[in-house]
Design a protein around this motif. Structure first.
Motif: not given
Length: 555
Positions: A44-48, A69-72
């Motif tokens: 998700l950091h890469l996506l951001y 939900w937890v991962v986000v």
């Protein structure tokens, strides 16, 4: 107490607990280890990065409790962006308002909820991503589907970024000052006005560090998460604290009905239970009170020798019903009914009552169950101060509870007037709760400042105290005490389950409620006596933490 930065707590914790199970979804065989979770956070950091998300940007998440939900939440926190949890049962208009007001630029959501939304009404959001699967549900035209394209290539991007696989050495979160905004949590209180509570890394860290130091959770312990993670209480002690120490969290992503909860407790056997009063109150009313009201049991309770045995048997059966392996049950989010509290204490059930509010992320006071004083809300945390405003003697004369310290919010987002109304020049947060404080910092709550009724002779009437007694009367499920002119009126939603059990018909209710009123008036102060009971047809509307929305019934 260890003052390690919150993000570094997670970085070291994930590395230390790499192979341990982190998350399991109840009812499935899916389990995510801490390694799996750290890997998904990195993705998700890469996506951001690709989407141009900067530190301080707002990311909204709206959905039921789940892996995603937890991962986000954790990915947003450890990236340095600001997470905006939106309770999944907010109506669409309120949700869209929150997303816009918070200036969120990305939204993660359950698809069933997004189906009712209008994407064009959240114009600042660049992309909407599904919490149910890896997919982009909507994307702003100016992005030219960049997020959707990158999401499709994310596995290859991860392999390119981490050619030797994602390892403990790759878990590296930024050093960010703890005064930095980390979360905007929109309250849904009983007063009807939703405000964006700004919680910093330090506010969240204060709660987590206290939870870790108190060993509420520990490496290898088990937790059952059934409170909404979008609410500060569940978030802090069903997710943030357990993930800091290596706890295995089982997520109950469905409505926590009594039947489902008991099944989950039996299977998970949690080492700590975090709950709201409603759960224990329902168990007491539906399971325990029918037992102690049996003639044979009532006779046994009059004999000292048998009394101890009966209480022990009830306690053991209740402990086993809740999994049998917990250290204590922590009750918070709303006041616990006095009769229920007194009975649980009498049978030596391991429970304690804490006190907090979203504005403190949430914890203000807590005492372990062995030292808990009945009718209190625990001792003020070491990192917090408490006092009673407007009281000549804070131990005996109720006034407004005020707190300050590490957990107190930064303020309300884009609402300086509301912030100034609750945080004074000396940094004291005025909670709106009335109570007293002992010389040891133990808090005793009487009721809400805004719900207090001034009696005809100037007495302070706390509706919550009358309601606690009324809710224990026959055929009363829940109640509200309101002022109608110069009269006190009790709004009552009947206990239809008890009526069916006892074969009581609706036409008998008025006479039964008049008897309830008479019995209630015998045990309250003269100025607290009820003039009449008004029956209501439907359950009271409630907030997500199951508090009645009082403002809807005060007219």
């Amino acid at each position: 107490m260890n003052k390690e930065n919150l993000l570094q707590i997670y970085a070291s914790g994930f590395r230390k607990n790499w192979e341990l199970p982190a998350l399991t979804e109840f009812g499935s065989d899916q389990t995510m280890t801490y390694a799996d979770m750290a890997r998904r956070i990195a993705a998700l950091h890469l996506l951001y990065e690709e989407a141009g998300i900067k530190r301080g940007d707002k990311i909204a998440v709206m959905g039921k409790n789940s892996f995603a939900w937890v991962v986000v939440y954790m990915a947003t926190l450890t990236y340095g962006a600001v997470i905006v949890p939106v309770l999944h049962d907010f109506n669409v208009q309120d949700a869209q308002h929150i997303i816009n007001h918070s200036e969120s630029v990305m939204l993660f959501i359950n698809e069933s909820i997004f189906d009712s939304m209008e994407f064009e009404k959240i114009p600042a959001v660049k992309a909407v991503l599904s919490l149910d699967r890896r997919a982009v549900l909507a994307e702003h035209p100016v992005t030219n589907h960049a997020v959707e394209k990158f999401l499709a290539r994310l596995p290859q991007k991860m392999r390119r970024r981490y050619p030797h696989g994602f390892t403990t050495a790759d878990v590296d979160y930024p050093e960010i000052d703890e005064s930095t905004l980390a979360e905007i949590n929109y309250t849904s209180g009983t007063t009807g006005f939703s405000k964006g509570v700004m919680l910093t890394l330090g506010n969240l860290g204060g709660n987590v560090r206290f939870g870790v130091a108190s060993r509420l959770h520990y490496r290898g312990s088990r937790a059952l998460s059934f409170l909404p993670l979008a609410h500060a209480y569940g978030c802090a002690f069903d997710m943030l604290t357990p993930l800091a120490v290596g706890t295995h969290i089982t997520i109950l992503g469905k409505l926590p009905t009594p039947k489902l909860l008991l099944k989950a407790f039996a299977e998970v056997r949690p080492n700590l239970i975090i709950c709201v009063p409603l759960i224990l109150e329902k168990i007491y009313r539906n399971k325990l009170r029918p037992i102690i009201e049996k003639p044979s049991v009532r006779r046994a309770l009059k004999l000292p020798g048998l009394k101890t045995l009966v209480y022990r048997k009830i306690r053991n059966s209740l402990v086993e019903a809740l999994g049998g392996e917990f250290e204590e049950v922590i009750v918070g989010g709303a006041p616990l009914n006095h009769e229920v509290e007194a009975f649980l204490h009498k049978i030596k059930f391991p429970f304690t009552v804490g006190y907090g509010m979203t504005e403190c992320g949430p914890l203000i006071s807590y005492t372990p169950w062995r030292n808990f004083i009945v009718s209190s809300s625990g001792r003020t945390l070491p990192s917090m101060e408490s006092k009673i405003a407007g009281s000549r003697n804070q131990e005996t004369e109720p006034g407004e509870i005020c707190v300050r310290g590490e957990n107190v919010m930064k303020g309300y987002y884009k609402n300086p007037e509301a912030t100034e109304a609750v945080i004074d020049a000396e940094g004291w947060l005025h909670t709106g709760d009335m109570g007293t404080i002992s010389d040891r910092g133990i808090i005793f709550i009487r009721g809400r400042y805004k719900t207090m009724i001034l009696g005809a002779s100037g007495q302070n009437i706390y509706p919550e105290e009358i309601e606690a007694k009324l809710n224990n009367m026959p055929y009363v499920s829940e109640s509200l005490i309101v002022e109608r002119g110069k009269h006190l009126v009790a709004l009552v939603y009947p206990d239809y389950e008890a009526m069916d059990r006892d074969k009581v018909h609706n036409e008998q209710l008025p006479a039964l409620m008049e008897q309830v009123r008479t019995d209630l008036n015998r045990i309250v102060a003269p100025y607290e006596r009820i003039d009449r009971i008004q029956l209501i047809a439907n359950e009271f509307e409630k907030t997500p933490k199951r508090s009645i929305k009082r403002y809807l019934y005060n007219a």
